[in-house]
Design a protein around this motif. Structure first.
Motif, short mmCIF file in Angstrom:
data_model
loop_
_atom_site.label_atom_id
_atom_site.label_comp_id
_atom_site.label_asym_id
_atom_site.label_seq_id
_atom_site.Cartn_x
_atom_site.Cartn_y
_atom_site.Cartn_z
N GLU A 42 31.95 28.94 -72.46
CA GLU A 42 32.14 29.98 -71.46
C GLU A 42 30.92 30.90 -71.48
O GLU A 42 30.13 30.89 -72.43
CB GLU A 42 33.40 30.79 -71.73
N VAL A 43 30.78 31.66 -70.42
CA VAL A 43 29.69 32.64 -70.33
C VAL A 43 30.32 34.02 -70.26
O VAL A 43 31.23 34.28 -69.47
CB VAL A 43 28.79 32.39 -69.11
N ARG A 44 29.83 34.90 -71.14
CA ARG A 44 30.33 36.27 -71.22
C ARG A 44 29.23 37.26 -70.87
O ARG A 44 28.05 37.01 -71.16
CB ARG A 44 30.81 36.60 -72.64
N HIS A 45 29.63 38.37 -70.30
CA HIS A 45 28.70 39.48 -70.14
C HIS A 45 29.09 40.58 -71.12
O HIS A 45 30.21 41.11 -71.08
CB HIS A 45 28.72 40.04 -68.73
N TYR A 46 28.17 40.90 -72.04
CA TYR A 46 28.36 41.97 -73.01
C TYR A 46 27.71 43.25 -72.51
O TYR A 46 26.62 43.23 -71.93
CB TYR A 46 27.76 41.58 -74.36
N ARG A 47 28.38 44.36 -72.76
CA ARG A 47 27.83 45.66 -72.41
C ARG A 47 26.68 46.03 -73.36
O ARG A 47 26.44 45.36 -74.35
CB ARG A 47 28.93 46.72 -72.48
N ASP A 48 26.01 47.14 -73.05
CA ASP A 48 24.99 47.66 -73.96
C ASP A 48 25.62 47.89 -75.33
O ASP A 48 26.70 48.50 -75.42
CB ASP A 48 24.43 48.99 -73.45
N THR A 49 24.96 47.42 -76.37
CA THR A 49 25.51 47.56 -77.72
C THR A 49 24.41 47.87 -78.72
O THR A 49 23.23 47.59 -78.48
CB THR A 49 26.23 46.28 -78.18
N VAL A 50 24.83 48.43 -79.85
CA VAL A 50 23.92 48.67 -80.98
C VAL A 50 24.49 47.94 -82.20
O VAL A 50 25.68 48.08 -82.51
CB VAL A 50 23.76 50.17 -81.28
N TRP A 51 23.65 47.18 -82.85
CA TRP A 51 24.00 46.43 -84.04
C TRP A 51 23.09 46.87 -85.18
O TRP A 51 21.95 47.30 -84.96
CB TRP A 51 23.80 44.93 -83.83
N MET A 52 23.58 46.78 -86.42
CA MET A 52 22.71 46.98 -87.57
C MET A 52 22.26 45.60 -88.04
O MET A 52 23.09 44.69 -88.18
CB MET A 52 23.43 47.73 -88.69
N SER A 53 20.96 45.45 -88.26
CA SER A 53 20.37 44.13 -88.50
C SER A 53 19.71 44.05 -89.87
O SER A 53 19.00 44.97 -90.29
CB SER A 53 19.33 43.84 -87.41
N ALA A 54 19.94 42.92 -90.55
CA ALA A 54 19.33 42.64 -91.85
C ALA A 54 18.44 41.41 -91.71
O ALA A 54 18.93 40.29 -91.68
CB ALA A 54 20.41 42.39 -92.90
N PRO A 55 17.12 41.59 -91.61
CA PRO A 55 16.23 40.43 -91.55
C PRO A 55 16.18 39.71 -92.88
O PRO A 55 16.33 40.31 -93.94
CB PRO A 55 14.87 41.04 -91.19
N SER A 56 15.99 38.39 -92.83
CA SER A 56 15.95 37.60 -94.06
C SER A 56 14.91 36.50 -93.93
O SER A 56 14.77 35.88 -92.87
CB SER A 56 17.32 36.98 -94.33
N ASP A 57 14.18 36.25 -95.03
CA ASP A 57 13.23 35.14 -95.04
C ASP A 57 13.73 33.98 -95.89
O ASP A 57 12.98 33.09 -96.27
CB ASP A 57 11.84 35.59 -95.52
N ASP A 58 15.04 33.99 -96.23
CA ASP A 58 15.61 32.84 -96.91
C ASP A 58 15.56 31.64 -95.98
O ASP A 58 15.67 31.78 -94.76
CB ASP A 58 17.06 33.12 -97.33
N ILE A 59 15.40 30.45 -96.56
CA ILE A 59 15.24 29.26 -95.72
C ILE A 59 16.56 28.57 -95.43
O ILE A 59 16.60 27.53 -94.78
CB ILE A 59 14.26 28.25 -96.37
#
Length: 215
Positions: A42-59
């Motif tokens: 299915e295709v959804r439309h999400y509203r404007d949102t803010v997420w907290m992000s954790a970048p990772s360089d694990d493979i």
């Protein structure tokens, strides 16, 4: 030398506490409207949102998700400049960017949606957590659901299935817009839940290319 992750044995316990707590069972999720439905996506439309992000360089997708969530969990428990306690939300979203990691491996970004009361002004994470807020404008996402545990081998297979389905639909030329992520994996359950698990593959798509207005 292989990196050591001394906190890793605690991760299943943290996930259990976070995702099986009474608050998590009725946890907040980003709001969306379904704009198109096919038999297998299915295709959804999400509203404007803010997420907290954790970048990772694990493979490894699996390891990156566990360790990224551990940092996010500390943030939720008050490891921020306000010492704010933040409610657990769902899903845990891991975005995969091919070729952006060490030796051209994939890079991963593990994200949690912030509750409504923190959307306008997220508490600043402690610097040692290496977290940052991601502000996502309203956009459309193609979503394929799958069951079981999300692991390195099957997330790729599920993403390929969604790519094939999209290529045979009016959305075939609209993928990966405007995100640089190839795809994301959304997980909704504790690792201790065996039956009835819910996972999703997300591809960003351009609603307008298929004649759907993003609103």
């Amino acid at each position: 030398m292989e990196r050591q992750h001394p906190a890793a044995p605690l991760l299943p316990v943290l996930l259990l506490l976070a995702l099986l707590s009474p608050a998590a069972r009725g946890s907040e999720s980003p709001q969306y409207a379904t704009v198109h439905v096919e038999s297998d996506f299915e295709v959804r439309h999400y509203r404007d949102t803010v997420w907290m992000s954790a970048p990772s360089d694990d493979i490894s997708f699996h390891v990156a998700t566990k360790l990224g969530f551990h940092r996010l969990f500390q943030y939720l428990m008050g490891a921020n400049l306000n010492s704010s306690r933040i409610r657990m939300t769902t899903p845990i979203l891991t975005s995969i960017v091919p070729g952006a990691g060490p030796l051209h491996s994939s890079a991963y970004f593990v994200r949690l949606y912030l509750p409504v009361e923190f959307q306008a002004s997220p508490p600043v994470p402690l610097p040692e957590l290496n977290l940052h807020p991601d502000r996502w404008p309203g956009h459309c996402v193609a979503v394929r659901s799958f069951s079981g545990y999300a692991r390195d081998h099957n997330v790729v297979e599920e993403a390929e299935k969604l790519a094939v389905s999209l290529s045979r639909s009016p959305w075939g030329n609209s993928t990966n817009h405007p995100s640089k992520s190839a795809y994301s994996i959304a997980q909704y359950n504790s690792p201790f839940r065996i039956i009835g698990r819910v996972n999703e593959v997300w591809f960003n798509v351009d609603c307008r290319s298929a004649g759907v207005e993003a609103y």
